[in-house]
Design an enzyme around this catalytic site. Sequence first.
Site, PDB file in Angstrom:
ATOM      1  N   LYS A  44       0.849  -1.200   0.000  1.00  0.00           N
ATOM      2  CA  LYS A  44       0.000   0.000   0.000  1.00  0.00           C
ATOM      3  C   LYS A  44       0.885   1.251   0.000  1.00  0.00           C
ATOM      4  O   LYS A  44       1.904   1.296   0.696  1.00  0.00           O
ATOM      5  CB  LYS A  44      -0.882  -0.015   1.262  1.00  0.00           C
ATOM      6  CG  LYS A  44      -1.636   1.283   1.548  1.00  0.00           C
ATOM      7  CD  LYS A  44      -2.782   1.513   0.587  1.00  0.00           C
ATOM      8  CE  LYS A  44      -3.404   2.903   0.782  1.00  0.00           C
ATOM      9  NZ  LYS A  44      -4.464   3.173  -0.203  1.00  0.00           N
ATOM     10  N   CYS A 129      -0.663  11.768  -6.264  1.00  0.00           N
ATOM     11  CA  CYS A 129      -1.116  11.918  -4.885  1.00  0.00           C
ATOM     12  C   CYS A 129      -1.072  13.388  -4.532  1.00  0.00           C
ATOM     13  O   CYS A 129      -0.386  14.167  -5.182  1.00  0.00           O
ATOM     14  CB  CYS A 129      -0.214  11.125  -3.958  1.00  0.00           C
ATOM     15  SG  CYS A 129       1.466  11.737  -3.947  1.00  0.00           S
TER      16      CYS A 129
HETATM   17  N1  FMN Z   1      -2.965   3.652  -6.256  1.00  0.00           N
HETATM   18  C1  FMN Z   1      -1.782   3.942  -5.648  1.00  0.00           C
HETATM   19  O1  FMN Z   1      -0.792   4.220  -6.311  1.00  0.00           O
HETATM   20  N2  FMN Z   1      -1.699   3.939  -4.277  1.00  0.00           N
HETATM   21  C2  FMN Z   1      -2.746   3.618  -3.470  1.00  0.00           C
HETATM   22  O2  FMN Z   1      -2.599   3.596  -2.252  1.00  0.00           O
HETATM   23  C3  FMN Z   1      -3.983   3.301  -4.092  1.00  0.00           C
HETATM   24  N3  FMN Z   1      -5.069   2.945  -3.351  1.00  0.00           N
HETATM   25  C4  FMN Z   1      -6.191   2.485  -3.972  1.00  0.00           C
HETATM   26  C5  FMN Z   1      -7.248   1.996  -3.206  1.00  0.00           C
HETATM   27  C6  FMN Z   1      -8.388   1.476  -3.817  1.00  0.00           C
HETATM   28  C7  FMN Z   1      -9.487   0.928  -2.968  1.00  0.00           C
HETATM   29  C8  FMN Z   1      -8.495   1.469  -5.236  1.00  0.00           C
HETATM   30  C9  FMN Z   1      -9.707   0.911  -5.925  1.00  0.00           C
HETATM   31  C10 FMN Z   1      -7.452   1.968  -5.993  1.00  0.00           C
HETATM   32  C11 FMN Z   1      -6.295   2.479  -5.385  1.00  0.00           C
HETATM   33  N4  FMN Z   1      -5.210   2.954  -6.147  1.00  0.00           N
HETATM   34  C12 FMN Z   1      -4.040   3.315  -5.515  1.00  0.00           C
HETATM   35  C13 FMN Z   1      -5.290   2.957  -7.623  1.00  0.00           C
HETATM   36  C14 FMN Z   1      -5.008   1.568  -8.176  1.00  0.00           C
HETATM   37  O3  FMN Z   1      -3.694   1.158  -7.814  1.00  0.00           O
HETATM   38  C15 FMN Z   1      -5.162   1.536  -9.705  1.00  0.00           C
HETATM   39  O4  FMN Z   1      -4.202   2.401 -10.286  1.00  0.00           O
HETATM   40  C16 FMN Z   1      -6.549   1.949 -10.183  1.00  0.00           C
HETATM   41  O5  FMN Z   1      -7.557   1.422  -9.336  1.00  0.00           O
HETATM   42  C17 FMN Z   1      -6.820   1.475 -11.615  1.00  0.00           C
HETATM   43  O6  FMN Z   1      -6.762   0.064 -11.682  1.00  0.00           O
HETATM   44  P1  FMN Z   1      -8.100  -0.853 -11.787  1.00  0.00           P
HETATM   45  O7  FMN Z   1      -8.857  -0.382 -12.984  1.00  0.00           O
HETATM   46  O8  FMN Z   1      -7.587  -2.267 -11.927  1.00  0.00           O
HETATM   47  O9  FMN Z   1      -8.865  -0.642 -10.534  1.00  0.00           O
END
Ligand code: FMN
Length: 311
Positions: A44, A129
Amino acid sequence: ADLSTSIAGVALPNLFFNASGVWCQHESELKELLDSESGSLITKSATFEHREGNPSPRYVPLPTGSINSMGLPNEGFEYYLNYAKNYDYTNKKPLFVSLSGLSLQDNVKMVEQFAAADLPCVLEINFSCPNVPGKPQLGYDMEAMENALKVLAPIVKKPFGIKLPPYFDIAHFDAVAAIVNKIDNLAFVTCVNSVGNGLAIDFETETAVIKPKDGFGGLGGAMILNTALANVNAFHRRLTGGKQVIGVGGVTSGKEAFLHVLAGASAVQIGTQLKEEGPSFFARVKKELEEIMQAKGYKSLDDFRGKVKTL
Ligand code: FMN
């Protein structure tokens, strides 16, 4: 079919791992990733201090993906540094660590401590971020991004990567790629983070579905696939010197993973679908991609990586 790959010079038995933020806040979750068929795992995004994150509901699945405004809940970077120190690197799965300092100073402090520990893990610094309040996130502030990379890269010393937000303008692809190409040990970019600040409203109750930020939150899952593919391909076309792209966004089966590799991805991360389906997803997506490769006559990822045809 051979699904093996390597990122930043580190070998992965297969191209799949979790997207940072999903199934990776606590050691118990990371253990489940280790026990799954993923090819790697990433922690995370860590801030310098522990964070509770935003009030719930802060993640809600939608018919075509998800919306979230988690607010970076995490155990604080020391927890992940300790995890990385105790990690069994003889394990076949390499370890990635995501850092997401709320300021450049915080990123410097965290990166210094990782550099001092001299561990074989690979850093993915989250440039999507919050940075300075009132300013756009780092990934949307070209000057701040270039400055941050110039400060951080020499401290990291080793090959590392950054997680980028999605871009929607060709001039932005050009500008960001030009910055990335200037940094020698920046080995990969991970595209894309959530598509920022969507709004999901429940039709019946006429209410936003998540609580933070008046309902505004990052979008993930199937609905962002085409934005993710465009970003992967845009950077694949522009990056030089062997720099790689990790694809993330909209992968729900082997088919989307195949498209990410065709667009140029050297590895593929999964967020929303992993959160919904759990770590057994990795066995399914591996099998589906193997079947696709077999049907198309591809033996390794190199056979089709980046080879999307255009009209
Ligand atoms: N991306 C990060 O770089 N750091 C994070 O801490 C982070 N937390 C996330 C928490 C949740 C619940 C979700 C859904 C996404 C988070 N993301 C975070 C973004 C994901 O890593 C990813 O880039 C984004 O969800 C797109 O991928 P997906 O279409 O497979 O969901």
